[in-house]
Every structure is written in C-alpha cells, then in structure tokens.
Design an enzyme around this catalytic site. Structure first.
Site, PDB file in Angstrom:
ATOM      1  N   HIS A  36       0.862  -1.187   0.000  1.00 42.13           N
ATOM      2  CA  HIS A  36       0.000   0.000   0.000  1.00 42.13           C
ATOM      3  C   HIS A  36       0.894   1.231   0.000  1.00 42.13           C
ATOM      4  O   HIS A  36       2.101   1.114   0.255  1.00 42.13           O
ATOM      5  CB  HIS A  36      -0.847   0.011   1.284  1.00 42.13           C
ATOM      6  CG  HIS A  36       0.027   0.151   2.494  1.00 42.13           C
ATOM      7  ND1 HIS A  36       0.620  -0.933   3.109  1.00 42.13           N
ATOM      8  CD2 HIS A  36       0.500   1.243   3.137  1.00 42.13           C
ATOM      9  CE1 HIS A  36       1.398  -0.507   4.093  1.00 42.13           C
ATOM     10  NE2 HIS A  36       1.348   0.815   4.136  1.00 42.13           N
ATOM     11  N   HIS A 120       5.953   6.554  -0.938  1.00 38.27           N
ATOM     12  CA  HIS A 120       6.717   5.316  -1.130  1.00 38.27           C
ATOM     13  C   HIS A 120       5.826   4.115  -0.861  1.00 38.27           C
ATOM     14  O   HIS A 120       4.784   4.242  -0.202  1.00 38.27           O
ATOM     15  CB  HIS A 120       7.911   5.275  -0.169  1.00 38.27           C
ATOM     16  CG  HIS A 120       7.492   5.178   1.258  1.00 38.27           C
ATOM     17  ND1 HIS A 120       7.141   6.276   2.016  1.00 38.27           N
ATOM     18  CD2 HIS A 120       7.308   4.104   2.059  1.00 38.27           C
ATOM     19  CE1 HIS A 120       6.777   5.881   3.215  1.00 38.27           C
ATOM     20  NE2 HIS A 120       6.856   4.565   3.265  1.00 38.27           N
TER      21      HIS A 120
HETATM   22  O1  3AM Z   1       3.549   2.692   4.621  1.00 46.62           O
HETATM   23  P1  3AM Z   1       4.706   2.258   5.407  1.00 46.62           P
HETATM   24  O2  3AM Z   1       4.915   0.782   5.370  1.00 46.62           O
HETATM   25  O3  3AM Z   1       5.970   3.021   5.146  1.00 46.62           O
HETATM   26  O4  3AM Z   1       5.516   1.913   9.164  1.00 46.62           O
HETATM   27  C1  3AM Z   1       4.105   2.071   9.163  1.00 46.62           C
HETATM   28  C2  3AM Z   1       3.536   1.941   7.781  1.00 46.62           C
HETATM   29  O5  3AM Z   1       4.375   2.661   6.910  1.00 46.62           O
HETATM   30  C3  3AM Z   1       3.761   3.498   9.480  1.00 46.62           C
HETATM   31  O6  3AM Z   1       2.447   3.623   9.001  1.00 46.62           O
HETATM   32  C4  3AM Z   1       2.245   2.718   7.925  1.00 46.62           C
HETATM   33  C5  3AM Z   1       1.047   1.859   8.190  1.00 46.62           C
HETATM   34  O7  3AM Z   1       1.204   1.157   9.382  1.00 46.62           O
HETATM   35  N1  3AM Z   1       3.830   3.787  10.894  1.00 46.62           N
HETATM   36  C6  3AM Z   1       3.693   2.930  11.928  1.00 46.62           C
HETATM   37  N2  3AM Z   1       3.841   3.592  13.088  1.00 46.62           N
HETATM   38  C7  3AM Z   1       4.100   4.874  12.793  1.00 46.62           C
HETATM   39  C8  3AM Z   1       4.334   6.043  13.559  1.00 46.62           C
HETATM   40  N3  3AM Z   1       4.334   6.030  14.888  1.00 46.62           N
HETATM   41  C9  3AM Z   1       4.092   5.008  11.379  1.00 46.62           C
HETATM   42  N4  3AM Z   1       4.315   6.167  10.768  1.00 46.62           N
HETATM   43  C10 3AM Z   1       4.535   7.240  11.567  1.00 46.62           C
HETATM   44  N5  3AM Z   1       4.538   7.184  12.903  1.00 46.62           N
END
Ligand code: 3AM
Length: 178
Positions: A36, A120
């Site tokens: 995603h 990304h």
């Molecule tokens: O889309 P990506 O995979 O980069 O890493 C988590 C994931 O990112 C990020 O939110 C997306 C969906 O879970 N994520 C998890 N905890 C987070 C936080 N505390 C976070 N992004 C920012 N702050």
C-alpha cells in the site's frame, strides 16, 4: 484502533512489486496483499475520532489522476537500514491530495504530522544492522511501473501481529471531479 490513510494498489502493480521482493539478506518482505502507499499515519483513535475522520475524508474533493511508480529508495535511522521501498514519480496532484488528507486529519482532532511526506511503497523492513544494498540496487534500481489511475483513498485499520502487520480497509473515499 490503529488507523492510517492510504492507497490500495491494483493487483497487477502489486505483482510487479513482488518481483522486487528477493535478494536482500535479513529482509522481512511485505506480502503483495499488504502492499500500500501510506498518505497519513493516524495511530490510535477511539470510535468518535474515527467517525470524525471518516466524515472529514468524505468531504475531500480532488479529481482522479494517474500515478507511476519509479525507482527504489530506503529509510535509515541512526545509519541503520530500516526499510527499502519503491518510489513514486514526482506528482503535484499527489502532494495536493496528501495535503488535503493532512488537513482532514487535523480538523478531526489529530495532531499535525511533522514529517515531510515521502511517497513510497514499503517492500521490506529490517531489524539487522549492516546491509549493503549495492547489488540489489544494481539489479532493481531502474524499476518503474506503468501509470495507473488513483481512483480512491482508503482508511485502513492496522493489526499488529507476531507474523507482521495486516491491514483491513474500513472505507474508501472515491476521488471525483470538482
Ligand atoms: O507505509 P509504510 O509501510 O511506510 O511503518 C508504518 C507503515 O508505513 C507506518 O504507518 C504505515 C502503516 O502502518 N507507521 C507505523 N507507526 C508509525 C508512527 N508512529 C508510522 N508512521 C509514523 N509514525
């Protein structure tokens, strides 16, 4: 519940991203069904705040547009590799959409996101220390997808589990003309 706003990817795009998911020792690869693009991480929200967010997202008016994936990048923290991802071709409409979602989140009562938006699609996460991306980037750095239409934004619930996270789409917000 733990929420984020993002984009579901078409199945053919997820399949082409899956071809990038090998050849890095220590990688925890994202499965195609979990791929995603995050537009706004929300975090924990109670039912009332989730409803307010849902109402704000329903009010967003942005026309449909195309996006195209290109290149490979990475995030590191204190010089440790944390994630490898596929990038998105520079796209003013996507930045505009992300700003609208940020405004919707703030109007729904969530604190503003301080971090710069780097569009990304995470392919792999890492817990180990030293990883040399050289060979991987040589093999995969020229990745690009066909352009595809971004038809909706999705509110996801993220479930953290021992075998990794999985995401459930709670609602879709179709993009539309103004
Ligand atoms: O889309 P990506 O995979 O980069 O890493 C988590 C994931 O990112 C990020 O939110 C997306 C969906 O879970 N994520 C998890 N905890 C987070 C936080 N505390 C976070 N992004 C920012 N702050």
């Amino acid at each position: 519940m733990r929420l984020f706003v993002g984009i579901s990817l078409p199945a053919d795009i997820r399949l082409s991203l899956a071809t990038l998911c090998s050849g890095l020792a220590g990688a925890r690869w994202v499965t195609p069904e979990n791929m995603h693009m995050t537009l706004r991480f929300i975090g924990d929200a109670d039912g009332g705040m989730a409803e307010d967010l849902d109402a704000e997202l329903s009010g967003i008016q942005v026309p449909e547009f195309d996006i195209k994936l290109t290149g490979i990048g990475s995030f590191s923290k204190r010089s440790r590799l944390r994630a490898v991802w596929a990038g998105v071709e520079t796209n003013a409409a996507l930045i505009h959409l992300q700003r609208k979602i940020e405004q919707a989140a703030v109007r729904a009562g969530f604190p503003p996101e301080g971090r710069k938006f780097t569009p990304h699609i995470t392919l792999a996460r890492f817990k180990t220390q030293q990883i040399d991306l050289g060979d991987y980037l040589e093999a995969n750095g020229a990745f690009s997808s066909a352009p595809f239409p971004l038809e909706a934004v999705t509110l996801f619930e993220s479930h953290l589990g021992h075998g990794g996270s999985h995401y459930v789409a709670l609602n879709d917000y179709p993009l539309r003309g103004i």
